[in-house]
Design an enzyme around this catalytic site. Structure first.
Site, PDB file in Angstrom:
ATOM      1  N   GLY A 437      49.889  38.896  35.459  1.00  0.00           N
ATOM      2  CA  GLY A 437      48.824  39.509  36.247  1.00  0.00           C
ATOM      3  C   GLY A 437      47.987  38.451  36.914  1.00  0.00           C
ATOM      4  N   GLY A 439      44.860  37.731  40.433  1.00  0.00           N
ATOM      5  CA  GLY A 439      44.268  38.142  41.693  1.00  0.00           C
ATOM      6  C   GLY A 439      43.754  36.947  42.439  1.00  0.00           C
ATOM      7  N   GLY A 440      42.709  37.187  43.292  1.00  0.00           N
ATOM      8  CA  GLY A 440      42.190  36.087  44.082  1.00  0.00           C
ATOM      9  C   GLY A 440      41.493  35.023  43.269  1.00  0.00           C
ATOM     10  N   GLY A 442      42.152  34.337  39.639  1.00  0.00           N
ATOM     11  CA  GLY A 442      42.805  33.741  38.484  1.00  0.00           C
ATOM     12  C   GLY A 442      44.143  34.366  38.173  1.00  0.00           C
ATOM     13  N   VAL A 444      46.848  35.499  34.774  1.00  0.00           N
ATOM     14  CA  VAL A 444      46.994  35.777  33.344  1.00  0.00           C
ATOM     15  C   VAL A 444      48.439  35.510  32.954  1.00  0.00           C
ATOM     16  CG1 VAL A 444      46.820  37.510  31.518  1.00  0.00           C
ATOM     17  CG2 VAL A 444      45.156  37.496  33.379  1.00  0.00           C
ATOM     18  N   LYS A 457      44.116  33.615  30.005  1.00  0.00           N
ATOM     19  CA  LYS A 457      43.446  33.791  31.296  1.00  0.00           C
ATOM     20  C   LYS A 457      43.103  32.426  31.870  1.00  0.00           C
ATOM     21  CE  LYS A 457      39.360  36.133  33.247  1.00  0.00           C
ATOM     22  NZ  LYS A 457      38.200  36.966  32.882  1.00  0.00           N
ATOM     23  N   ASP A 553      30.039  45.193  34.707  1.00  0.00           N
ATOM     24  CA  ASP A 553      31.197  45.357  35.608  1.00  0.00           C
ATOM     25  C   ASP A 553      32.187  46.372  35.026  1.00  0.00           C
ATOM     26  OD1 ASP A 553      32.538  44.902  37.940  1.00  0.00           O
ATOM     27  OD2 ASP A 553      33.600  43.139  37.249  1.00  0.00           O
TER      28      ASP A 553
END
Length: 752
Positions: A437, A439-440, A442, A444, A457, A553
């Site tokens: 997994g 995204g912008g 980091g 995983v 992570k 969040d």
């Protein structure tokens, strides 16, 4: 005779080949001699060049000598070059500003054009070889128009965002107290990181419905961090700021071992290939080996560094001997000790002439041994440098602070800090095939540590704010033990960006399961149970942990699911401890647009009701199966405003997920009423998370009893639950409290 004839032919061909080779060498030498080495005060060397034949493909420059002094441009002359650094692999350019908000003619009335504006930052050749450096530049917005600005990559995907806000002008006679510091914190100025690998960016502006009286001319920059003064930029219009570009010499890669892989462009014998990779582009760069400096793109371009000429930088306080790629440091004759420490060489006291002679002889023997052991000494120096680097990162990443936090629990301290070598073994040196997994911000990785499957992570952005969030997440999760909160196993602080190790939750996120193609998604019973589990976890954070914790969040992509679809709340990078004797704290705004509490956004005051609002949005998402940061109604309303409006009109059938209507019963209306109460504009009108948990528990119990053929009182005698399940609070008045500002907040499109 035939034999002699054939020999003459071979000899003639050999002579012809030699002549052709000399001719080609002469042409190449002449071409090199005609290559420009300067344009104005900017030096030019290969792979860059101005004249044909002087540059590597894609690295051509234009020198415009009509200016005094001459100006240098990339390619055909659209992007001005300020500096070229071959050793660091960067080009500094002049990055023009963008004026994003164009007002209507009625400026005096404060009206603006409310439709989103699109602008493009470009000028670089599509597909490389030049890219905006992600670690050295910032996406910078200066405005007092209360705008939300989205940064879109070359593939039109949203890659970052930020928003600005300006307080109202002071009344007559009051002093001008603009809360300004020399940083972009959101007051009149905001900034965001630049993603890697793009050559152009689209910028979408979404202005609010009011403009401050003290509004300066709005502008957007992509600029080098540290090259500007944010306070001055608010009040002064600057047409351009410096920006830093990286480059990739080729669109191929080095392979699995960059330091050993051959690369055609790395022509110096003391150079190596280094991969340049991102989500949109893969290539490589050339670097000089350790102990060498210069230009790796030309033969013999990487030259040995004379460390002894800068002995203080290398901590050599004795006699320094330069060697290819390294150096040797020893104590001067007549002394002994540690030459790498100031004052470490101690003078030998001479007792007799014979002793002096013996020392000279033994010194010669020592020199001979040192010459023989030089490779071993070099290796030891490199190991020492690696150890110092790890120690520096450990201190930089608050390792000492972390030790202090866990010092009261020795068992936690022994297992929390994990070495980098252990994580490299667990992930096969962070092999790309282990990525599960990201995204912008980091990636995983999945790994095996002590015979347990773990998730690791790893952040991609070296920003101190990101590192502080990592450490914050460690401090928060190390104190939490709840079945619906993801379990933190440890952390590694020996890298530039810290690594966190969690239990591996195998079934993805609630967002992944909910927003799938097709009419059927997560069953309604599972959605209701997941909502209750999340409410239990957040209520635990607010009221049952040793110190209240506000998550900040809560969203579907931060809810992990295991194989049995049990929910686990994750991502505590933005969470905050709140002292028990306080109800809230004023902080810089963090969170995800669409889920973010409007009152927290405007005031910066974080309370437990901010998490309640985000949870209410999550309930709406479960009921409607619509994405809060994407959905807009036919009238342009965001998801929250659209839901409240339809609930007030008792017309939720237009927005509810058909699967929920088919599988649910009367409890759907109760959950909708609870969601509407959670997303009220004023925080004091919302329930606590404990009350939300009790309400959901009661709904599930009643549903279970109804399934078994029994009946129960609507609220089972719990007056608090009754109060918050009633719809009396969702009135036309509360609906009217939502303005265009809340709509913009609820329709943001990119997570933190």
């Amino acid at each position: 005779m035939e034999r002699f004839a054939s020999m003459r032919v071979v000899f003639s061909l050999s002579v012809l080949a030699v002549l052709l080779l000399q001719l080609l060498l002469g042409v190449a030498t002449a071409a090199a001699a005609n290559c420009s080495t300067h344009c104005g005060n900017i030096g030019i060397s290969y792979p860059f060049g101005v004249e044909p034949g002087c540059y590597h493909e894609g690295f051509n420059l234009t020198c415009d000598r009509s200016h005094k002094p001459p100006k240098l441009f990339l390619g055909d002359g659209s992007v001005e070059v300020l500096e070229i650094s071959i050793p660091s692999g960067t080009v500094r350019i002049n990055s023009s500003s963008i004026v994003p908000v164009s007002t209507s003619s009625a400026v005096g009335t404060g009206s603006v054009n409310k439709t989103g504006k699109y602008h493009t930052w470009g000028g670089l050749r599509k597909g490389g070889p030049f890219f905006i450096s992600p670690y050295k530049n910032k996406f910078l917005v200066l405005s007092c128009s209360n705008v939300q600005v989205l940064l879109l990559g070359g593939d039109n995907s949203t890659v970052n965002a930020c928003a600005t806000y300006c307080p109202p002008a002071p009344k007559k006679g009051q002093p001008f107290q603009f809360p300004m510091r020399n940083e972009c914190s959101g007051i009149g100025c905001c900034s965001a990181a630049i993603p890697k690998g793009y050559t152009s960016y689209s910028i979408q502006i979404q202005p609010a419905n009011e403009i401050s009286e003290f509004d300066a001319e709005s502008s957007v920059y992509i600029a080098e961090e540290g090259s500007y003064n944010a306070t001055r930029l608010i009040f002064e219009t600057v047409s351009a700021l410096p920006a830093l570009l990286d480059w990739a010499i080729s669109n191929s890669t080095c392979g699995t071992k960059p330091s050993a892989a051959p690369a055609p462009a790395c022509r110096s014998s003391n150079s190596y290939c280094q991969n340049y990779t991102s989500y949109v582009y893969n290539g490589y760069q050339c670097r000089c080996n350790a102990g060498y400096q210069g230009n790796p793109y030309i033969p013999n371009g990487c030259q040995d560094i004379d460390e002894c000429s800068h002995w203080k930088l290398h901590s050599c306080y004795g006699t320094c001997v330069n060697m290819p790629g390294t150096f040797h440091c020893r104590c001067p004759d007549g002394t002994y000790g540690n030459p790498l420490m100031e004052g470490g060489c101690i003078k030998i006291k001479n007792s007799s002439q014979g002793l002096s002679i013996g020392l000279v002889v033994s010194g010669g023997t020592v020199l001979l041994l040192l010459a023989l052991c030089a490779p071993l000494a070099t290796r030891k120096i490199k190991l020492r440098k690696m150890k110092k680097t790890k120690e520096r990162f450990f201190k930089q990443n608050h390792g000492l602070l972390l030790q202090q936090l866990i010092s009261q629990k020795v068992d936690i301290g022994e297992r929390m800090i994990i070495t980098l070598s252990d994580l490299e073994k667990a992930t096969n040196n962070f092999d790309k095939s282990r990525e599960v997994g990201g995204g912008g911000h980091g990636i995983v990785y999945k790994g095996i540590l002590d015979l347990h499957v773990v998730a690791i992570k790893k952040s991609k952005i070296v920003v101190q704010r990101e590192i502080d969030q990592f450490i914050n997440e460690v401090a928060v999760l190390s104190q939490i033990n709840h079945r619906n909160v993801v379990k933190l196993l440890g952390c590694c602080l020996e890298t530039e960006v810290p690594l966190l190790v969690y239990e591996f939750v195998s079934n993805g996120t609630l967002y992944d399961h909910l927003h799938v193609e097709g009419p059927m998604s997560v069953p309604w019973d599972d959605r209701l149970r997941i909502a209750l589990e999340v409410a239990r976890a957040v209520a635990y954070l607010h009221s049952a942990s040793s110190m209240p914790i506000f998550h900040r969040d809560i969203k579907s992509s931060n809810i992990l699911l295991d194989d049995s679809l049990t929910a686990k709340v994750s991502d505590f990078g933005a969470s905050r401890y709140i002292p028990i004797d306080q109800t809230g704290v004023t902080t810089a705004v963090q969170g995800t647009f669409g889920y973010l509490d409007p009152m927290y956004y405007y005031t910066g005051r974080l309370t437990d009701r901010s998490d309640v609002f985000s949870f209410g949005v999550l309930l709406v998402e479960l009921l409607t199966r619509k994405k809060p940061f994407v959905h807009t109604s036919s009238n342009g309303d965001a998801l929250v405003l659209h839901f409240v409006s339809l609930h007030t009109e008792n017309n939720l059938v237009d927005i509810l997920d058909p699967q929920v209507m088919e599988e649910g019963d009367g409890e759907v209306q109760e959950v909708a009423a609870l969601a509407a109460t959670c997303i009220k504009l004023k925080g004091d009108d919302r329930p606590t998370m404990r009350e939300v948990e009790m309400a959901l528990e009661n709904i599930r119990v009643k549903k279970k009893h109804a399934t078994l053929g029994t009946t129960s009182n609507r609220c089972d005698g719990d007056q608090i639950v009754c109060d918050y399940l009633s719809t009396r609070g969702i009135t036309d008045e509360s609906t009217r409290q939502y303005t265009m500002e809340e709509e913009i907040l609820s329709s943001g499109t990119y997570p933190r």
